[in-house]
Write a protein that holds these residues in place. Structure first.
Motif, PDB file in Angstrom:
ATOM      1  N   LEU A 288       1.468  -9.807-157.997  1.00 36.34           N
ATOM      2  CA  LEU A 288       1.156 -10.271-156.640  1.00 36.34           C
ATOM      3  C   LEU A 288       1.141 -11.794-156.576  1.00 36.34           C
ATOM      4  CD1 LEU A 288      -1.682  -7.777-155.617  1.00 36.34           C
ATOM      5  CD2 LEU A 288       0.611  -7.908-154.633  1.00 36.34           C
ATOM      6  N   GLU A 289       0.572 -12.422-157.605  1.00 42.35           N
ATOM      7  CA  GLU A 289       0.514 -13.880-157.630  1.00 42.35           C
ATOM      8  C   GLU A 289       1.912 -14.476-157.771  1.00 42.35           C
ATOM      9  OE1 GLU A 289      -0.929 -17.646-157.427  1.00 42.35           O
ATOM     10  OE2 GLU A 289      -1.920 -15.750-156.947  1.00 42.35           O
ATOM     11  N   GLN A 290       2.724 -13.893-158.635  1.00 42.44           N
ATOM     12  CA  GLN A 290       4.090 -14.382-158.822  1.00 42.44           C
ATOM     13  C   GLN A 290       4.906 -14.197-157.548  1.00 42.44           C
ATOM     14  OE1 GLN A 290       4.734 -16.223-161.222  1.00 42.44           O
ATOM     15  NE2 GLN A 290       4.788 -15.278-163.244  1.00 42.44           N
ATOM     16  N   ARG A 291       4.726 -13.063-156.896  1.00 46.85           N
ATOM     17  CA  ARG A 291       5.467 -12.785-155.668  1.00 46.85           C
ATOM     18  C   ARG A 291       5.075 -13.777-154.572  1.00 46.85           C
ATOM     19  NH1 ARG A 291       9.971 -11.825-153.216  1.00 46.85           N
ATOM     20  NH2 ARG A 291       9.771 -10.644-151.262  1.00 46.85           N
ATOM     21  N   ALA A 292       3.767 -14.019-154.434  1.00 46.27           N
ATOM     22  CA  ALA A 292       3.298 -14.980-153.433  1.00 46.27           C
ATOM     23  C   ALA A 292       3.858 -16.370-153.726  1.00 46.27           C
ATOM     24  CB  ALA A 292       1.772 -15.009-153.413  1.00 46.27           C
ATOM     25  N   HIS A 293       3.934 -16.715-154.994  1.00 41.86           N
ATOM     26  CA  HIS A 293       4.468 -18.023-155.396  1.00 41.86           C
ATOM     27  C   HIS A 293       5.953 -18.133-155.055  1.00 41.86           C
ATOM     28  CE1 HIS A 293       4.523 -21.739-157.747  1.00 41.86           C
ATOM     29  NE2 HIS A 293       5.629 -21.317-158.315  1.00 41.86           N
ATOM     30  N   GLU A 294       6.702 -17.071-155.336  1.00 34.21           N
ATOM     31  CA  GLU A 294       8.146 -17.086-155.052  1.00 34.21           C
ATOM     32  C   GLU A 294       8.419 -17.158-153.552  1.00 34.21           C
ATOM     33  OE1 GLU A 294       9.516 -13.560-156.904  1.00 34.21           O
ATOM     34  OE2 GLU A 294       9.202 -14.289-158.955  1.00 34.21           O
ATOM     35  N   VAL A 295       7.656 -16.380-152.770  1.00 26.77           N
ATOM     36  CA  VAL A 295       7.837 -16.406-151.322  1.00 26.77           C
ATOM     37  C   VAL A 295       7.463 -17.780-150.768  1.00 26.77           C
ATOM     38  CG1 VAL A 295       7.017 -15.457-149.123  1.00 26.77           C
ATOM     39  CG2 VAL A 295       7.527 -13.925-151.031  1.00 26.77           C
TER      40      VAL A 295
END
Length: 573
Positions: free
Chosen positions: A461-468
């Motif tokens: 979730l943290e990686q996804r939020a960072h990528e978005v």
């Protein structure tokens, strides 16, 4: 349809409308045609008889043609008159930050301007400016006046025009600049369309060059309306609850004490306005950041004209972050539980459990690593509580777990203090039980640690939020601002501050495991968690006849009742 289309439509249709058409249409809204007139006040002051008399008076004026024509004040065509336009000033230095793909220019007046060109949205430019030093520099006796500075100036007019006049001047434009002031910073921010960037820069120029002066006639109305707004806020259960929570959590610090309407009416307006004028006076104190569809070919000349053209000032001198005055606060040493009761139309509950946090500071990177550890730990805790309280027991809609470090001064060296708060709403009858379940779940995480699945989900979730986020202008605005704030640890190297933060973040993501998250929960939060926390519960206030009665009062009432019954029995005999 859009504002531009509506403006064109109005210009086309208005000349064709004749007076008899307006008269015919207006006849549908006479008082005898089922007309409804409403008045809205914080407290009822207008009686039905007064309202009826006023309606009859207006009707009489209308019948005799005595209603005067609407007088609309002159609306300037531009924010800055042609004769007062600043001249363009070339920067004294230009620097490219490669890692952040941004450009910094410094003008002779000391102002730093940073711009980053992106292609995420072709109609958005975010603008933000900040300077160190805020309300913590004001003495305690002057704090109430200082804290109302922004509130008053926004009503008087920040840019030399009344708020309604600014709206008229900017009609049809997508251009907003709003000033802010908190404990340790002053600043402004806004969102613009690229075609309206010049108007935004003009507003910033006016922010620094306009001396706000209150008009006595207007000030009386502003003070009265603001006092009523404060009374309305204090009657709002959620506002009263959040004020009480923050005030107790930070040891009764004056900064978090809610102001009453009576205290507001006693403030010194001249002192508040003078503070605002001084806060946005010297451009050398500020760093301005622009992110979005910035076309350097057209934007740079405008930046040089309006930002470089702000007059140089010697005072106030730029504030060193190391010398900023810290707020006097401390978290309660023991467990505090409290019920906050407020009158409600519908019975609702809010519960907040707050834990004090102290982030360990490393020698070269401050608390960068601990910030990322607390982000992962709170994600794990939020996910577990959501599964427990919503999906297992079905007694809440959502649970939020968040951290707050806004009370800590940037001048502090060493560990950073803040809090982690768990917040949820539920049925009032279940509030205390769900609070205990929350503490039990956190105890399990501190003793046994999360599962592998919990950690993998949190990291994803943290990686996804960072990528978005990397595809959004707001993400880069936050990164640039953080890099400039942290650059003092890296001898002013903004690129190094950013790359170090990115490296530390990746190291934490890689090291995340059930064991390291458990260690973080023990290290950052009180361990065991039940040893130190505050728990506040917002509950509906019962009518006086349903409120709990103190034991002594109950015994006295019982004794009086028995005595009365005895006397009545004797009289009957």
């Amino acid at each position: 349809a859009g504002q531009e289309y509506e403006a064109r439509l109005a210009r086309t249709l208005l000349p064709t409308i004749e007076s008899h058409e307006i008269t015919s249409f207006a006849s549908r809204y006479l008082p005898e045609c089922s007309c409804v007139v409403k008045t809205m006040e914080h407290r009822q002051r207008v009686t039905d008889a007064e309202l009826k008399a006023k309606v009859e008076q207006v009707q009489q004026w209308e019948a005799t043609g005595k209603i005067p024509a609407w007088e609309e004040g002159d609306v300037p065509d531009t924010l800055i008159p042609a004769g007062a336009m600043p001249e363009g000033v070339a920067p004294v230095s230009t620097k490219k930050w490669e890692a952040l793909d941004s450009t910094q220019v410094v003008f002779p007046n000391g102002l730093k301007v940073v711009y980053k060109c992106t292609d995420f949205l072709d109609d958005q430019i975010l603008v933000s400016g900040f300077a160190h030093g805020g309300l913590s520099e004001v003495s305690q006796k002057d704090f109430n006046s200082a804290s109302c500075a922004m509130l008053l100036v926004n009503e008087i007019g920040v840019f030399g025009f009344k708020p309604e006049l600014i709206s008229d001047i900017l009609a049809g434009k997508r251009c907003t600049i709003s000033a802010q002031m908190n404990a340790y910073r002053r600043g402004f921010s806004g969102e613009q369309s690229p075609i309206d960037l010049e108007s935004a820069l003009q507003l910033i120029y006016l922010l620094f060059t306009t001396k706000v002066t209150p008009v006595p006639e207007d000030l009386k109305v502003i003070m009265s309306m603001t006092a009523e707004a404060i009374r309305g806020q204090l009657r709002d259960p959620n506002t009263a609850f959040s004020h009480r929570v923050r005030y107790v959590n930070y040891g009764g610090c004056y900064y978090f004490k809610p102001m009453t309407a009576q205290e507001f009416l006693r403030i010194s307006v001249p002192s508040a306005v003078d503070l605002f004028n001084q806060s946005f006076h010297n451009p050398a104190e500020f760093t301005i950041i622009m992110v979005g569809a910035v076309n350097s070919a057209t934007a740079v000349p405008l930046i040089e004209k309006y930002l470089g053209g702000i007059p140089s000032r010697k005072e106030p001198e730029p504030k060193d972050p190391k010398s900023i005055t810290a707020l006097p606060f401390s978290f309660p040493k023991n467990v505090v539980t409290e019920e906050v009761r407020a009158p409600m139309k519908e019975n609702i509950n809010s519960t907040q459990i707050t834990f004090p946090v102290e982030l360990t500071s490393a020698k070269d990177i401050g608390c960068m690593a601990e910030v990322h550890w607390i982000t992962l730990a709170t994600r794990v805790l939020e996910s577990r509580l959501l599964s427990l309280l919503r999906f297992k027991y079905g007694e809440v809609y959502s649970v939020s777990v968040s951290s707050f470090f806004g009370a800590e001064a940037p001048s502090r060296e060493g560990n950073w203090r803040g809090d982690v708060a768990v917040y949820f709403s539920c049925d009032p009858e279940a509030a205390h039980r769900l609070r205990d379940l929350t503490l039990e779940e956190l105890t399990v995480l501190q003793e046994e640690g999360p599962s592998e699945r919990d950690v993998v989900t949190a990291v994803e979730l943290e990686q996804r939020a960072h990528e978005v986020g990397q595809g959004e202008n707001s993400f880069w605005m936050e990164r640039l601002t953080a890099a400039y704030v942290q650059a003092r640890r890296f001898e002013g190297d903004v690129d190094k501050a950013y790359t170090t933060s990115a490296r530390v973040r990746q190291e934490v993501m890689t090291a995340a495991s059930p064991e390291t998250i458990k260690e973080a929960l023990r290290r950052i939060l009180p361990y065991p968690c039940r040893s130190r926390y505050t728990a506040f519960t917002l509950l509906p206030q019962h009518p006086w006849y349903r409120r709990p009665t103190p034991v002594l009062l109950s015994l006295t009432a019982a004794a009086l009742t028995v005595t009365a019954i005895t006397l009545m029995a004797r009289r009957r005999r």
